[in-house]
Structures are given as C-alpha cells and as structure tokens.
Design an enzyme around this catalytic site. Structure first.
Site, PDB file in Angstrom:
ATOM      1  N   ALA A  66       0.847  -1.193   0.000  1.00  0.00           N
ATOM      2  CA  ALA A  66       0.000   0.000   0.000  1.00  0.00           C
ATOM      3  C   ALA A  66       0.882   1.243   0.000  1.00  0.00           C
ATOM      4  CB  ALA A  66      -0.878  -0.005   1.241  1.00  0.00           C
ATOM      5  N   GLY A 111       0.542  -5.269   0.549  1.00  0.00           N
ATOM      6  CA  GLY A 111      -0.507  -5.326  -0.461  1.00  0.00           C
ATOM      7  C   GLY A 111      -0.045  -5.967  -1.764  1.00  0.00           C
ATOM      8  N   GLU A 114      -0.520  -9.467  -1.322  1.00  0.00           N
ATOM      9  CA  GLU A 114      -1.969  -9.718  -1.318  1.00  0.00           C
ATOM     10  C   GLU A 114      -2.521  -9.795  -2.745  1.00  0.00           C
ATOM     11  OE1 GLU A 114      -2.507  -6.463   1.586  1.00  0.00           O
ATOM     12  OE2 GLU A 114      -3.538  -7.931   2.832  1.00  0.00           O
ATOM     13  N   GLU A 134       3.531  -5.180   7.501  1.00  0.00           N
ATOM     14  CA  GLU A 134       2.610  -4.138   7.993  1.00  0.00           C
ATOM     15  C   GLU A 134       2.764  -3.800   9.474  1.00  0.00           C
ATOM     16  OE1 GLU A 134       1.757  -6.548   5.898  1.00  0.00           O
ATOM     17  OE2 GLU A 134       0.382  -5.772   4.380  1.00  0.00           O
TER      18      GLU A 134
HETATM   19  N1  CAA Z   1       4.494   3.305  -0.289  1.00  0.00           N
HETATM   20  C1  CAA Z   1       4.937   4.501  -0.729  1.00  0.00           C
HETATM   21  N2  CAA Z   1       6.162   4.676  -1.276  1.00  0.00           N
HETATM   22  C2  CAA Z   1       6.959   3.606  -1.361  1.00  0.00           C
HETATM   23  C3  CAA Z   1       6.575   2.337  -0.914  1.00  0.00           C
HETATM   24  C4  CAA Z   1       5.264   2.210  -0.353  1.00  0.00           C
HETATM   25  N3  CAA Z   1       4.794   1.021   0.061  1.00  0.00           N
HETATM   26  N4  CAA Z   1       7.588   1.465  -1.111  1.00  0.00           N
HETATM   27  C5  CAA Z   1       8.585   2.169  -1.678  1.00  0.00           C
HETATM   28  N5  CAA Z   1       8.214   3.466  -1.828  1.00  0.00           N
HETATM   29  C6  CAA Z   1       9.008   4.565  -2.390  1.00  0.00           C
HETATM   30  C7  CAA Z   1      10.074   5.032  -1.432  1.00  0.00           C
HETATM   31  O1  CAA Z   1       9.539   5.951  -0.491  1.00  0.00           O
HETATM   32  C8  CAA Z   1      11.074   5.648  -2.386  1.00  0.00           C
HETATM   33  O2  CAA Z   1      10.606   6.903  -2.750  1.00  0.00           O
HETATM   34  P1  CAA Z   1      11.681   8.159  -2.853  1.00  0.00           P
HETATM   35  O3  CAA Z   1      12.598   7.761  -3.986  1.00  0.00           O
HETATM   36  O4  CAA Z   1      10.808   9.323  -3.175  1.00  0.00           O
HETATM   37  O5  CAA Z   1      12.369   8.211  -1.538  1.00  0.00           O
HETATM   38  C9  CAA Z   1      10.983   4.757  -3.621  1.00  0.00           C
HETATM   39  O6  CAA Z   1       9.720   4.078  -3.523  1.00  0.00           O
HETATM   40  C10 CAA Z   1      12.076   3.704  -3.691  1.00  0.00           C
HETATM   41  O7  CAA Z   1      12.046   2.984  -2.477  1.00  0.00           O
HETATM   42  P2  CAA Z   1      13.354   2.828  -1.529  1.00  0.00           P
HETATM   43  O8  CAA Z   1      14.264   3.973  -1.714  1.00  0.00           O
HETATM   44  O9  CAA Z   1      12.870   2.555  -0.148  1.00  0.00           O
HETATM   45  O10 CAA Z   1      14.018   1.545  -2.188  1.00  0.00           O
HETATM   46  P3  CAA Z   1      14.921   0.435  -1.452  1.00  0.00           P
HETATM   47  O11 CAA Z   1      15.450  -0.446  -2.529  1.00  0.00           O
HETATM   48  O12 CAA Z   1      15.884   1.072  -0.526  1.00  0.00           O
HETATM   49  O13 CAA Z   1      13.879  -0.401  -0.546  1.00  0.00           O
HETATM   50  C11 CAA Z   1      11.837  -1.611  -0.106  1.00  0.00           C
HETATM   51  C12 CAA Z   1      12.873  -1.145  -1.173  1.00  0.00           C
HETATM   52  C13 CAA Z   1      12.478  -2.604   0.833  1.00  0.00           C
HETATM   53  C14 CAA Z   1      10.698  -2.273  -0.874  1.00  0.00           C
HETATM   54  C15 CAA Z   1      11.337  -0.373   0.676  1.00  0.00           C
HETATM   55  O14 CAA Z   1      10.942   0.632  -0.235  1.00  0.00           O
HETATM   56  C16 CAA Z   1      10.160  -0.665   1.568  1.00  0.00           C
HETATM   57  O15 CAA Z   1      10.323  -1.229   2.632  1.00  0.00           O
HETATM   58  N6  CAA Z   1       8.947  -0.257   1.135  1.00  0.00           N
HETATM   59  C17 CAA Z   1       7.753  -0.379   1.964  1.00  0.00           C
HETATM   60  C18 CAA Z   1       7.251  -1.801   2.005  1.00  0.00           C
HETATM   61  C19 CAA Z   1       6.053  -1.895   2.910  1.00  0.00           C
HETATM   62  O16 CAA Z   1       6.102  -1.602   4.087  1.00  0.00           O
HETATM   63  N7  CAA Z   1       4.923  -2.381   2.352  1.00  0.00           N
HETATM   64  C20 CAA Z   1       3.704  -2.587   3.101  1.00  0.00           C
HETATM   65  C21 CAA Z   1       2.833  -1.369   3.056  1.00  0.00           C
HETATM   66  S1  CAA Z   1       1.413  -1.523   4.107  1.00  0.00           S
HETATM   67  C22 CAA Z   1       0.290  -2.448   3.230  1.00  0.00           C
HETATM   68  O17 CAA Z   1       0.598  -2.962   2.176  1.00  0.00           O
HETATM   69  C23 CAA Z   1      -1.077  -2.549   3.846  1.00  0.00           C
HETATM   70  C24 CAA Z   1      -1.993  -3.472   3.125  1.00  0.00           C
HETATM   71  O18 CAA Z   1      -2.108  -4.609   3.469  1.00  0.00           O
HETATM   72  C25 CAA Z   1      -2.827  -3.012   2.010  1.00  0.00           C
END
Ligand code: CAA
Length: 260
Positions: A66, A111, A114, A134
C-alpha cells in the site's frame, strides 16, 4: 483496451497483461491504483476473447505494498474505505472467470503479496522478495493476507510472516508453497507466456468451470465440494467444447474449441 494512469492494460492474442506502473514508488498501491485495477479486472471479466490474465510490475518491484505516503494522513473512516476498496479489487481478481497468473518480477510486499495471493498461480523471479511487513507500520494486512496466506500456507507460517515482518526470498516462498515456481529473472515472462500458451489451447469452458469448482470447493465441506464436482462434470457434457474435444481426440486432430 482501456487506458489507465497507474497501470498498463495490454493485449497479446488471447492474453490480457496488467502491469502496475508506478515504478518511482515501486508500484505502491494508492486509491487510484485500486480504482483503476478494479475497473480493468471488471472489463476483462466480461470479455470472452480473453482466455488468460497476467499481472506484473514495471521496474524493480511487483508491488511494494500500500502507498504509505497516502495512508499516513488517513482517518480510521478513510482507512475503512481504502481497505474495502482493496478487498473489492482482490475479490474481483480472485473471481475472474479466466485463470490469472502473477509474474512476480521483484518486491511483493504487503498489499503486493496480497495481489499475488488473489491470483491463481504465482511464478516468481529468483531475485523477488516477499513479506508482510505491515506490523512495523502499526497496522495489519488490509487487503486479504491474514486469510488468503493462511489458507495457502497455514496459520503458523502466516503468523510468523506477520509477527516478524521479515522479508524472505523466492526460494523460501517456493519451499512453503507460497509460489508455484521460481525461475531465473530473465526467464520470467517467457515461462509465464509458455504457461499461458498451454492454457489457451485447452477447452475454455472446462477451464473456467475447473477454476470455479476449485475456488468454491474450498469454502464447502468435502461432501458438498465433491457434489459440486459431479454436477459440473455432468454440466460440461452438454457443451460443444466437450463434444469437439472428445471427437478431436478420436479423430487424432487438434480440437477447435468455440467456448460454447
Ligand atoms: N508506499 C509509498 N512509497 C513507497 C513504498 C510504499 N509502500 N515502497 C517504496 N516506496 C518509495 C520510497 O519511499 C522511495 O521513494 P523516494 O525515492 O521518493 O524516496 C521509492 O519508492 C524507492 O524505495 P526505496 O528507496 O525505499 O528503495 P529500497 O530499494 O531502498 O527499498 C523496499 C525497497 C524494501 C521495498 C522499501 O521501499 C520498503 O520497505 N517499502 C515499503 C514496504 C512496505 O512496508 N509495504 C507494506 C505497506 S502496508 C500495506 O501494504 C497494507 C496493506 O495490506 C494493504
């Protein structure tokens, strides 16, 4: 095919390809993605010329979950609207009459996992990474993972994933039965397309009924589910595809199915 802002919907023969297309944010699922995804799935569901659907992600992620930036400012009531929209999207994906393959090219987190779980078959690139992170955000999965993961790999593995939020590899995902197959990164789409080619040559009516029986059967008792299999087996005897399939076998030729 329709055009969208956050995803691409393309057609290749009888296959529809949906590509999540927000690579700068690793294809994070905001409200627009959910709305457009639901619309794309609904339009595919009523198109009998589409026999198989593939989902994948642009860039280095399948979907990294998400959109956290969008979620951060949500009230509880807005979170309900978002979660219910996500569930409608996931249910529509799961209920598509056509088989759906997730071509998992990179991160499938939260997500993103999912979405993959709502597909029928998951093929992963060797470098893909999985996880349900999450709880580190102070929430739980909100698009179906608590239930679909548990049904696929059991409650204990699901709890481990959600309680630790740990990322894990394609190899581990394969080991626990979360994905069907792992292939070298550069062979992902080729493998998925070879699989869709096999599906496209089968009797389409039979294939759609097989999907329904398997999916619905999981929510029934074994006796009810086996009865559903008998009824569906019988119903298919009245189809042109069944007559053509059996005749073609006996005449030693390829069947020419009409989907009737
Ligand atoms: N939402 C919004 N932005 C996101 C994102 C997310 N889930 N995942 C990555 N991005 C963005 C980052 O903020 C970054 O943006 P900027 O360049 O503007 O800073 C860009 O994408 C690239 O990401 P990273 O710089 O973080 O890349 P990385 O290679 O260092 O790390 C990653 C990759 C491990 C996937 C890391 O981005 C991460 O942990 N992302 C979040 C994953 C997460 O927590 N997902 C679960 C969300 S909650 C959910 O999904 C609820 C549900 O059930 C519906």
């Amino acid at each position: 095919m329709k055009t969208y802002t956050t995803l691409k919907l393309e057609r290749d023969g009888h296959t529809a390809l949906i590509t999540f297309n927000r690579p700068k944010v690793l294809n994070a699922l905001n409200t627009m993605v959910a709305t457009e995804g639901l619309d794309a799935v609904q339009s595919i569901s009523t198109d009998p010329s589409v026999r198989v659907v593939i989902l994948t992600g642009a860039g280095r992620a399948f979907v990294a979950g998400a959109d956290i930036a969008e979620m951060e400012t949500k009230t509880a009531e807005e979170a309900r609207i978002y979660s219910e929209l996500g569930h409608r999207f996931m249910n529509a994906l799961q209920d598509l009459p056509q088989p759906v393959i997730a071509a998992i090219n990179g991160f499938a987190l939260g997500g993103g996992l999912e979405v993959a779980l709502a597909c029928d078959i998951r093929i992963a690139a060797a470098s893909a990474q999985f996880g349900l992170p999450e709880t580190i955000l102070g929430i739980i999965p909100g698009w179906g993972a608590t239930q679909r993961t548990a049904r696929l790999v059991g409650a204990a593995k699901t709890k481990e994933m959600i309680f630790t939020g740990r990322r894990f590899s394609s190899a581990e995902a394969l080991d626990m039965g979360l994905v069907n197959r792992v292939v070298p990164d550069n062979e992902l789409m080729e493998t998925v397309r070879a699989m869709t080619a096999l599906m496209c040559r089968q009797g389409q009516t039979a294939l759609r009924h097989a999907k329904t029986v398997i999916n619905r059967g999981l929510d029934l008792t074994l006796d009810e589910a086996l009865r559903l299999e008998i009824d569906t087996f019988v119903d298919l005897f009245d189809t042109d595809d069944r007559r053509e399939g059996m005749r073609a076998f006996l005449e030693k030729r390829k069947p020419n199915f009409t989907g009737e």
